[in-house]
Design a protein around this motif. Structure first.
Motif, mmCIF file in Angstrom:
data_model
loop_
_atom_site.group_PDB
_atom_site.id
_atom_site.type_symbol
_atom_site.label_atom_id
_atom_site.label_comp_id
_atom_site.label_asym_id
_atom_site.label_seq_id
_atom_site.Cartn_x
_atom_site.Cartn_y
_atom_site.Cartn_z
ATOM 1 N N LEU A 1 0.925 -1.136 -0.068
ATOM 2 C CA LEU A 1 -0.020 0.064 0.139
ATOM 3 C C LEU A 1 0.735 1.162 0.025
ATOM 4 O O LEU A 1 1.881 1.488 0.979
ATOM 5 N N THR A 2 0.675 2.089 -0.997
ATOM 6 C CA THR A 2 1.489 3.335 -1.330
ATOM 7 C C THR A 2 0.848 4.564 -0.531
ATOM 8 O O THR A 2 1.426 5.601 -0.450
ATOM 9 N N ASP A 3 -0.536 4.558 -0.638
ATOM 10 C CA ASP A 3 -1.347 5.618 -0.304
ATOM 11 C C ASP A 3 -1.461 5.407 1.471
ATOM 12 O O ASP A 3 -1.911 4.299 1.900
ATOM 13 N N HIS A 4 -1.146 6.399 1.986
ATOM 14 C CA HIS A 4 -1.097 6.483 3.734
ATOM 15 C C HIS A 4 -2.480 6.325 4.089
ATOM 16 O O HIS A 4 -2.507 5.574 5.140
ATOM 17 N N ARG A 5 -3.568 6.707 3.311
ATOM 18 C CA ARG A 5 -4.761 6.750 3.762
ATOM 19 C C ARG A 5 -5.345 5.319 3.783
ATOM 20 O O ARG A 5 -5.909 4.837 4.607
ATOM 21 N N LEU A 6 -4.822 4.553 2.843
ATOM 22 C CA LEU A 6 -5.137 3.156 2.646
ATOM 23 C C LEU A 6 -4.557 2.357 3.681
ATOM 24 O O LEU A 6 -4.932 1.543 4.603
#
Length: 314
Positions: free
Chosen positions: A161-166
């Motif tokens: 996961l690269t999107d911190h929100r995810l």
């Protein structure tokens, strides 16, 4: 007294080098905000010690030297001393730490300013069924200390996961599910039946997985042979039967999850927890979800305060 068992604060020196929500440094503001909705006491700690919850290149939370952790815990103890009516604190520990680290964590707890430990549900890709975690769980059992199981900055379940929100809302949620499940499957509650384990994040999806855990224990597809049998689990009964030995908090905006936890864990094993800070604003929705449970007022009081008083000996 309404008690929130899941909050975080950080010292000013940690806020400068690391990207962190500003609410983590505003202790008086947190206390005032919670008092406004009736929460009088918060159990605070850090799942990264003096490190960073936001993944930072080149920063290894598990490599913090003892003197740095000692200074962080001294600061936490000072905050409790400054706000004795509104704060209690947890000792951060790495469950795979060396003898020096674990001895320091145990001594910090024994010093009396702390009410339990906070550890990660996975550590650098390793889950808590790893036998190397046994020394920590033996220590917690001997001390009769509650242990909050909290997702790490970089959860094993968030790999890729690269999107911190995810990473925050999916990866860490799944890491709690797997990490706490691994505590059960690893046999720690069998070996140490007095362990006081608290699954944060409302226990992830554990309330939906009792039957799946039992399929791990006795997989029907291998019952008649024909494949390489897995080594037996260190359990004397199905994993689902250990779930009632766990506690879970309410740190989820899902009223459905709270109702599922009520069915699986019981009202006597649910603790008010908001994860605020940093999730400012979670207090009112969580309290409303508790108020909406189809249970007697006595059970709601237990979730709001009685269970926490009993678990943490407050």
């Amino acid at each position: 007294m309404t008690i929130d068992v899941h909050g975080h604060i950080s010292p000013p020196e940690s806020m400068s080098p690391f990207p962190m929500p500003p609410s983590l440094r505003d202790v008086p503001g947190m206390i005032e905000r919670k008092l406004a909705v009736g929460i009088e006491l918060t159990v605070v700690g850090s799942p990264v010690g003096a490190g960073a919850m936001v993944p930072v290149a080149g920063v290894d939370n598990y490599a913090q030297p003892t003197d740095r952790l000692r200074a962080f815990h001294d600061w936490l103890a000072g905050q409790v001393a400054a706000h004795p009516r509104h704060l209690r604190a947890l000792v951060y520990a790495n469950p795979f730490g060396d003898d020096e680290h674990l001895a320091c964590a145990a001594q910090t707890y024994r010093d009396g300013a702390f009410v339990g430990f906070v550890i990660n549900t996975s550590v650098a890709g390793r889950y808590l069924d790893d036998p190397a975690a046994g020394q920590f769980f033996a220590m917690a059992d001997e001390l009769e200390a509650p242990v909050l199981l909290h997702a790490p900055a970089q959860p094993a379940a968030g790999t890729g996961l690269t999107d911190h929100r995810l990473l925050e809302q999916l990866g860490r949620f799944c890491d709690v599910t797997i990490g706490v499940g691994c505590c059960v499957l690893g046999g720690w509650l069998e070996k140490f039946p007095g362990l006081r384990l608290v699954a944060t994040g409302a226990g992830g999806a554990l309330a939906l997985l009792a039957e799946k855990l039992d399929l791990i224990y006795a997989p029907p597809q291998w019952a008649r042979g024909g494949g390489a049998p897995a080594p037996p689990l260190p359990l004397s009964r199905p994993p689902s039967e250990y779930l009632r030995a766990l506690w879970v908090d309410t740190a989820s905006p899902s009223a459905r999850a709270l109702r599922a936890n009520l069915e699986v864990f019981g009202a006597d094993r649910i603790l008010l927890g908001t994860d605020s800070p940093p999730l400012v604003g979670m207090e009112s929705p969580v309290l409303a979800a508790i108020d909406g449970l189809p249970v007697p007022e006595e059970d709601r009081r237990a979730i709001r305060e009685g269970n926490a008083k009993r678990l943490f000996r407050l």
